[in-house]
Design a protein around this motif. Structure first.
Motif, PDB file in Angstrom:
ATOM      1  N   ALA A   1       0.845  -1.203   0.000  1.00  0.00           N
ATOM      2  CA  ALA A   1       0.000   0.000   0.000  1.00  0.00           C
ATOM      3  C   ALA A   1       0.880   1.253   0.000  1.00  0.00           C
ATOM      4  O   ALA A   1       0.594   2.240  -0.693  1.00  0.00           O
TER       5      ALA A   1
ATOM      6  N   ALA B   1       2.117   1.697  -3.421  1.00  0.00           N
ATOM      7  CA  ALA B   1       1.012   2.084  -4.304  1.00  0.00           C
ATOM      8  C   ALA B   1       0.660   3.556  -4.129  1.00  0.00           C
ATOM      9  O   ALA B   1       0.272   4.244  -5.081  1.00  0.00           O
ATOM     10  N   ALA B   2       0.830   4.074  -2.908  1.00  0.00           N
ATOM     11  CA  ALA B   2       0.460   5.469  -2.631  1.00  0.00           C
ATOM     12  C   ALA B   2       1.334   6.430  -3.442  1.00  0.00           C
ATOM     13  O   ALA B   2       1.031   7.616  -3.547  1.00  0.00           O
TER      14      ALA B   2
ATOM     15  N   ARG C   1      -3.106   0.074  -5.836  1.00  0.00           N
ATOM     16  CA  ARG C   1      -3.835   0.103  -4.557  1.00  0.00           C
ATOM     17  C   ARG C   1      -4.750  -1.118  -4.437  1.00  0.00           C
ATOM     18  O   ARG C   1      -4.785  -1.789  -3.415  1.00  0.00           O
ATOM     19  N   THR C   2      -5.491  -1.420  -5.524  1.00  0.00           N
ATOM     20  CA  THR C   2      -6.404  -2.574  -5.481  1.00  0.00           C
ATOM     21  C   THR C   2      -5.607  -3.864  -5.324  1.00  0.00           C
ATOM     22  O   THR C   2      -6.001  -4.777  -4.585  1.00  0.00           O
TER      23      THR C   2
ATOM     24  N   ASP D   1      -4.575  -4.334  -1.760  1.00  0.00           N
ATOM     25  CA  ASP D   1      -5.687  -4.747  -0.890  1.00  0.00           C
ATOM     26  C   ASP D   1      -5.831  -6.253  -0.836  1.00  0.00           C
ATOM     27  O   ASP D   1      -6.239  -6.815   0.179  1.00  0.00           O
TER      28      ASP D   1
END
Ligand code: MCA
Ligand code: AMP
Length: 522
Positions: A6, A9-10, A145-146, A149
């Motif tokens: 994450a 990804a940010a 991001r997905t 998750d």
């Protein structure tokens, strides 16, 4: 959700530099700069390419044989976004070692960058070899991001091979949580931020170069300048960096180059080193003489810390605050320590084996249940089990905060040469395969350049003709060059105890008579 993924990804839209590369042509200046946006895009493309014909098995081991580059970063995160677990291969390993790592890990796919293509050829009978560069152009399936998750914190992220006391290296499995916690703890303790540029000359197939250095920098949004270790070039590149991380052997080399440099170069290098926000040392004990030389140039000794493949950094000196040469400081937050005496009751002691527990401690050794079980000790009070580091430590009560001091390994069969952990037993096993070797014992001899110098003591079989160079060449075909004994000494017999076991301390004492004084850099 994986915090490690994450966090990366940010930065999917971040135009700032993530990776500065060294040019592939030796001697050329100024390699390419790659933004966070482009390395995240590359990772998502790699994940799409890896899953184009169906998902990976959960935690599937995917090997990387990729030179230090933005492509390496994309490949690393790409495997993780696809739900896989990374095994990093090194061009330093000869084919038999690489084949062992892949077979042990159950690797089915190896991602290879163009400069490494030839080295991957011997693996093609057992694994699918996929070229990295075309994969980087694969259209994305989902955003970073997905993908983050979908990956659990408990999923395996990284399998690093580390030498032990049982012959062949073991694959230490680190979860996303282990690495994510490390990223946060080390980044915070050492004050990493988006303004940092890490000068990175460490190998990427070990915890120090990969997680402690590269992933800490990337976790904080800093830029990592990836280059090979060349002492003069590293001094030069300090001018464009804020942080340098090295092993003691690198500091040794830096000062050999410094002493051989012109007055102008020394002045320029000193000024750049003094402007670094932070210089760290780890993976082996930093000799006080080297620490003091660094202080002479920069005003501060390097920040020394203690780490292990299985735990990342566990104990560190503080960024701000007193630093004591020869001490590694205090545990990071969340890291619990215990110093254990020799008795069967595992009582606390002033000096003894260091045990550690906390969220950064690894999950276990891949498919090695017995070794995993013996590395951990249950807590009789029902707490988390303790990991036995195999290091003997004490606390320096005379110093502020009572920092930890590492006294050495509990096993004579574990050596540290230039920051690499080596198993004497693994090297002995290889040499024993040589027809002229009847008996062999490998020991580490204190050495200025390497910390410990690997020496093989050999009893020849009958009157077999064999020279040290023959045995070194034999070892070189089977082991990474840093594991090859620097000296081979022929003896008529090895000192043994009543049970027939070689008494290595006696052997080390005996060797003093045989060995020439080591040259500073060989
Ligand atoms: C190279 N050689 C070595 C070593 N490195 N021999 C013994 N020990 C070594 N460490 C050999 C080469 O194969 C060559 O042999 C000769 O020495 C000269 O090589 P050279 O090209 O000059 O060496 P180099 O490539 O410049 O390497 C020196 C180095 C390297 C940069 C200091 O050893 C290195 O990168 N060390 C870092 C290891 C590391 O990252 N450890 C972290 C483990 P020949 O002449 O026979 O061909 S993780 C860990 O410990 C924990 C987590 C922690 O706390 O960090
Ligand atoms: P590795 O298995 O390659 O991760 O090496 C871990 C080992 O390196 C530790 O168990 C220690 O023996 C050694 N080590 C790491 N940092 C230090 C340090 N600052 N001082 C002394 N030894 C260290």
């Amino acid at each position: 959700m994986s915090q490690l993924l994450a966090r990366f990804a940010a930065r999917a839209d971040d135009p700032r530099a993530a990776v500065l590369e060294e040019p592939l042509d030796a001697g050329a200046r100024g390699g390419a700069t790659h933004s966070y946006a482009s390395v995240v895009r590359g990772a998502v493309a790699i994940a799409a390419a890896l899953t184009s014909e169906g998902p990976l098995a959960p935690g599937e081991r995917v090997a990387l044989l990729v030179h230090p580059s933005a492509g390496f970063v994309s490949a690393f995160f790409g495997v993780l976004y696809a739900g896989g677990c990374v095994v990093v291969l090194s061009p330093l390993h000869p084919a038999p070692e690489t084949a062992y790592f892949c077979a042990d890990a159950g690797v089915r796919t190896v991602l290879v960058s163009a400069p490494m293509r030839e080295l991957a050829a011997p693996l093609s009978s057992a694994c699918a070899i996929r070229e990295l560069e075309p994969m980087l152009a694969t259209p994305a399936k989902g955003d970073a991001r997905t993908l983050a998750d979908a990956v659990a914190e408990s999923a395996p992220a990284l399998q690093l091979y580390t030498s032990g006391t049982t012959g062949k290296p073991k694959g230490a499995v680190l979860t996303h949580a282990n690495i994510g916690v490390q990223q946060e703890l080390v980044g915070r303790a050492w004050g990493f931020s988006e303004s940092d540029v890490l000068l990175h000359a460490l190998p990427l197939h070990h915890m120090h170069g990969l997680a402690i250095a590269l992933l800490t920098a990337l976790g904080a949004g800093a830029a990592a300048h990836l280059r090979s270790f060349d002492a003069r070039a590293v001094w030069d590149d300090m001018a464009r960096a804020t942080v340098f991380m090295g092993v003691p052997a690198m500091y040794h080399r830096l000062f050999l180059a410094f002493d051989a440099a012109t007055d102008d170069e020394r002045a320029r290098w000193s000024a750049s080193a003094a402007k670094l926000r932070l210089a760290t040392s780890g993976s082996a004990a930093l000799p006080v003489t080297l620490a003091e030389r660094w202080r002479g140039v920069t005003g501060l000794i390097p920040l020394e810390r203690f780490g292990m493949t299985e735990i990342g950094v566990g104990i560190t000196n503080a960024l701000h605050g007193p630093r004591f040469a020869g001490s590694v400081g205090l545990p990071l937050p969340t890291v619990e320590t215990k110093i254990v005496g020799e008795g069967p009751a595992h009582e606390d002691a002033d000096t003894g084996e260091l045990w550690i527990r906390g969220p950064s401690v690894f999950a276990g050794y891949h498919r090695k249940e017995a070794e995993t079980a013996s590395a951990f000790v249950a807590d009789p009070r029902g707490g988390a089990p303790w990991f036995r580091t195999g290091d003997t430590v004490t606390r320096d009560l005379a110093l502020e905060g009572a920092p930890f001091r590492i006294l050495g390994r509990t096993s004579v069969d574990i050596l540290k040469s230039g920051g690499y952990k080596l198993s004497a037993l693994e090297i002995e096993e290889v040499l024993r395969e040589h027809a002229a070797v009847a008996e062999v014992a490998v020991v580490g001899i204190a050495d200025e350049a390497w910390g410990e110098r690997v020496v093989a003591c050999v009893v020849r079989r009958g009157d077999a003709a064999c020279e040290p160079a023959d045995l070194r060449a034999f070892a070189r075909e089977r082991l990474a060059p840093y594991k090859v004994p620097k000296d081979v000494i022929f003896l008529t017999e090895l000192p043994k105890n009543a049970l027939g076991k070689v008494v290595k301390p006696a052997l080390v004492a005996e060797l003093a008579a045989h060995l020439p004084s080591p040259t500073p850099s060989s």
